[in-house]
Scaffold this motif. Structure first.
Motif, PDB file in Angstrom:
ATOM      1  N   LEU A 187       0.849  -1.190   0.000  1.00 25.47           N
ATOM      2  CA  LEU A 187       0.000   0.000   0.000  1.00 25.47           C
ATOM      3  C   LEU A 187       0.884   1.239   0.000  1.00 25.47           C
ATOM      4  N   ALA A 188       0.625   2.157  -0.923  1.00 25.27           N
ATOM      5  CA  ALA A 188       1.446   3.360  -1.065  1.00 25.27           C
ATOM      6  C   ALA A 188       0.679   4.590  -0.617  1.00 25.27           C
ATOM      7  N   LYS A 189       1.385   5.481   0.078  1.00 31.20           N
ATOM      8  CA  LYS A 189       0.805   6.747   0.522  1.00 31.20           C
ATOM      9  C   LYS A 189       1.860   7.839   0.400  1.00 31.20           C
ATOM     10  N   SER A 190       1.410   9.064   0.255  1.00 25.22           N
ATOM     11  CA  SER A 190       2.327  10.192   0.234  1.00 25.22           C
ATOM     12  C   SER A 190       2.799  10.506   1.643  1.00 25.22           C
ATOM     13  N   SER A 191       4.045  10.929   1.759  1.00 26.38           N
ATOM     14  CA  SER A 191       4.581  11.289   3.067  1.00 26.38           C
ATOM     15  C   SER A 191       3.870  12.498   3.656  1.00 26.38           C
ATOM     16  N   LEU A 192       3.154  13.255   2.801  1.00 30.13           N
ATOM     17  CA  LEU A 192       2.391  14.398   3.293  1.00 30.13           C
ATOM     18  C   LEU A 192       1.285  13.957   4.242  1.00 30.13           C
ATOM     19  N   ASP A 193       0.882  12.684   4.122  1.00 35.57           N
ATOM     20  CA  ASP A 193      -0.154  12.143   5.000  1.00 35.57           C
ATOM     21  C   ASP A 193       0.413  11.623   6.317  1.00 35.57           C
ATOM     22  N   GLY A 194       1.727  11.712   6.489  1.00 27.98           N
ATOM     23  CA  GLY A 194       2.356  11.219   7.711  1.00 27.98           C
ATOM     24  C   GLY A 194       2.687   9.739   7.621  1.00 27.98           C
ATOM     25  N   ASN A 195       3.191   9.188   8.711  1.00 26.51           N
ATOM     26  CA  ASN A 195       3.625   7.790   8.734  1.00 26.51           C
ATOM     27  C   ASN A 195       2.599   6.832   9.331  1.00 26.51           C
ATOM     28  N   LYS A 196       1.458   7.349   9.746  1.00 26.90           N
ATOM     29  CA  LYS A 196       0.460   6.496  10.386  1.00 26.90           C
ATOM     30  C   LYS A 196      -0.710   6.239   9.454  1.00 26.90           C
ATOM     31  N   LEU A 197      -1.021   4.969   9.255  1.00 27.28           N
ATOM     32  CA  LEU A 197      -2.173   4.567   8.460  1.00 27.28           C
ATOM     33  C   LEU A 197      -3.237   4.042   9.429  1.00 27.28           C
ATOM     34  N   HIS A 198      -4.210   4.868   9.752  1.00 27.54           N
ATOM     35  CA  HIS A 198      -5.257   4.462  10.680  1.00 27.54           C
ATOM     36  C   HIS A 198      -6.236   3.524   9.979  1.00 27.54           C
ATOM     37  N   PHE A 199      -6.580   2.442  10.647  1.00 27.51           N
ATOM     38  CA  PHE A 199      -7.482   1.463  10.046  1.00 27.51           C
ATOM     39  C   PHE A 199      -8.759   1.339  10.862  1.00 27.51           C
ATOM     40  N   ASN A 200      -9.799   0.897  10.193  1.00 20.00           N
ATOM     41  CA  ASN A 200     -11.086   0.652  10.830  1.00 20.00           C
ATOM     42  C   ASN A 200     -11.040  -0.711  11.510  1.00 20.00           C
ATOM     43  N   LEU A 201     -11.392  -0.750  12.791  1.00 17.14           N
ATOM     44  CA  LEU A 201     -11.327  -2.011  13.531  1.00 17.14           C
ATOM     45  C   LEU A 201     -12.222  -3.071  12.912  1.00 17.14           C
ATOM     46  N   GLN A 202     -13.255  -2.635  12.207  1.00 15.48           N
ATOM     47  CA  GLN A 202     -14.158  -3.581  11.561  1.00 15.48           C
ATOM     48  C   GLN A 202     -13.427  -4.425  10.520  1.00 15.48           C
ATOM     49  N   ALA A 203     -12.393  -3.848   9.908  1.00 13.30           N
ATOM     50  CA  ALA A 203     -11.644  -4.575   8.882  1.00 13.30           C
ATOM     51  C   ALA A 203     -10.679  -5.593   9.484  1.00 13.30           C
ATOM     52  N   LEU A 204     -10.352  -5.443  10.784  1.00 14.78           N
ATOM     53  CA  LEU A 204      -9.444  -6.385  11.444  1.00 14.78           C
ATOM     54  C   LEU A 204     -10.247  -7.603  11.886  1.00 14.78           C
ATOM     55  N   SER A 205     -10.157  -8.681  11.116  1.00 21.10           N
ATOM     56  CA  SER A 205     -11.003  -9.852  11.376  1.00 21.10           C
ATOM     57  C   SER A 205     -10.415 -10.786  12.410  1.00 21.10           C
ATOM     58  N   SER A 206      -9.078 -10.862  12.508  1.00 26.38           N
ATOM     59  CA  SER A 206      -8.493 -11.740  13.518  1.00 26.38           C
ATOM     60  C   SER A 206      -7.052 -11.348  13.807  1.00 26.38           C
ATOM     61  N   VAL A 207      -6.573 -11.819  14.939  1.00 25.80           N
ATOM     62  CA  VAL A 207      -5.173 -11.685  15.327  1.00 25.80           C
ATOM     63  C   VAL A 207      -4.622 -13.082  15.525  1.00 25.80           C
ATOM     64  N   ILE A 208      -3.503 -13.367  14.878  1.00 24.06           N
ATOM     65  CA  ILE A 208      -2.878 -14.684  14.970  1.00 24.06           C
ATOM     66  C   ILE A 208      -1.641 -14.570  15.856  1.00 24.06           C
ATOM     67  N   PHE A 209      -1.570 -15.401  16.875  1.00 21.22           N
ATOM     68  CA  PHE A 209      -0.400 -15.417  17.757  1.00 21.22           C
ATOM     69  C   PHE A 209       0.642 -16.380  17.201  1.00 21.22           C
ATOM     70  N   GLY A 210       1.907 -16.003  17.349  1.00 21.92           N
ATOM     71  CA  GLY A 210       2.983 -16.882  16.929  1.00 21.92           C
ATOM     72  C   GLY A 210       3.117 -18.076  17.857  1.00 21.92           C
ATOM     73  N   CYS A 211       3.827 -19.085  17.407  1.00 23.60           N
ATOM     74  CA  CYS A 211       3.963 -20.300  18.217  1.00 23.60           C
ATOM     75  C   CYS A 211       4.830 -20.068  19.451  1.00 23.60           C
ATOM     76  N   ARG A 212       5.507 -18.901  19.518  1.00 22.48           N
ATOM     77  CA  ARG A 212       6.305 -18.565  20.698  1.00 22.48           C
ATOM     78  C   ARG A 212       5.789 -17.310  21.418  1.00 22.48           C
ATOM     79  N   THR A 213       4.640 -16.802  21.034  1.00 18.36           N
ATOM     80  CA  THR A 213       4.093 -15.633  21.711  1.00 18.36           C
ATOM     81  C   THR A 213       3.796 -15.979  23.167  1.00 18.36           C
ATOM     82  N   THR A 214       4.260 -15.158  24.098  1.00 20.50           N
ATOM     83  CA  THR A 214       4.084 -15.454  25.517  1.00 20.50           C
ATOM     84  C   THR A 214       2.638 -15.208  25.932  1.00 20.50           C
ATOM     85  N   LEU A 215       2.236 -15.866  27.000  1.00 17.53           N
ATOM     86  CA  LEU A 215       0.893 -15.694  27.535  1.00 17.53           C
ATOM     87  C   LEU A 215       0.668 -14.244  27.957  1.00 17.53           C
ATOM     88  N   GLU A 216       1.710 -13.628  28.518  1.00 19.88           N
ATOM     89  CA  GLU A 216       1.604 -12.227  28.935  1.00 19.88           C
ATOM     90  C   GLU A 216       1.295 -11.324  27.747  1.00 19.88           C
TER      91      GLU A 216
END
Length: 250
Positions: A187-216
């Protein structure tokens, strides 16, 4: 692309429905989860020395420059046109340098279980992988400028005046075949828009944990995001050198 075009492209297999962003669980990325944004990077920050470096044909013929300036007469200033005719090599080299400097990128993959990507981009399997559903990208934050990376080992010479579209795709969206395992969309954006790409939480369908991700760290991520997000777990397959992704019970 419009929402209708994206939906059609997904339904016909021309575009992925899900894209994945591998992340290490460091302080900066945890902050980005809290504030619902992804970080955009400059080409010079990438790990491939060929990023933004392509073989250039600087044989600018006058008739090509004439056509180029004519087609852009409504957006190019007279000073630009004068500079192009005076020294086309210098003008276009400087223009491409500005493009390399000003464009920012966010990189995704169409796969979520690649061992190398978990190792390289998710801190040796201790991080996470964000899964975005492009059908739920209501504000088109992710899909407006999302394009696939093309992989090749041929460093073809490009002439910007003769083929500006091909030149830009080669410059910004082409990598060596060595990187093909990443199945990257960018995904490409102009630097005039800054370095942060804010996303809609509705589009985030899942989070996958790695096989070594700690419980904490799992608890930290789950405390940041709402219950609308599904959680999954990478599991080492017992019979092959591969990762399986399994749903976690809430």
């Amino acid at each position: 692309m419009t929402k209708e075009q994206i939906k059609y492209a997904i339904e016909t297999g021309q575009y992925p429905r899900y894209i994945y962003r591998y992340l290490a669980l460091n302080e900066n990325n945890i902050k980005s989860l809290r504030e619902r944004y992804l970080w955009l990077s400059n080409l010079r920050d990438f790990n491939d020395p060929y990023e933004g470096n392509i073989r250039i044909d600087r044989n600018y013929r006058k008739e090509e420059i004439d056509a180029f300036c004519y087609l852009r007469k409504d957006i190019a200033t007279q000073d630009d046109i004068t500079a192009i005719y005076a020294n086309p090599i210098s003008f276009f080299d400087n223009a491409m340098d500005r493009l390399r400097e000003n464009e920012k990128f966010c990189c995704f993959s169409t796969i979520n279980n690649n061992i190398l990507m978990w190792a390289h981009y998710a801190d040796k399997h201790t991080g996470i992988c964000l899964e975005f559903d492009l059908l739920n990208d209501e504000d088109e934050t992710l899909t407006r400028t999302l394009l696939p990376v093309r992989y090749t080992n041929v460093n073809k010479s490009y002439n910007y005046v003769h083929d500006p579209d091909g030149y830009l795709m080669r410059l910004l969206f082409t990598k060596s075949l060595d990187w093909a395992y990443e199945h990257e969309y960018r995904l490409a954006k102009s630097s005039l828009d800054g370095n942060k790409l804010h996303f809609n939480l509705q589009a985030l369908s899942s989070v996958i944990f790695g096989c070594r991700t700690t419980l904490e760290n799992k608890h930290i991520v789950q405390s940041i995001l709402t219950n609308n997000v599904m959680y999954k777990q990478c599991v080492m397959n017992q019979y092959a050198f591969k990762l399986d992704v399994e749903n976690l019970h809430r």
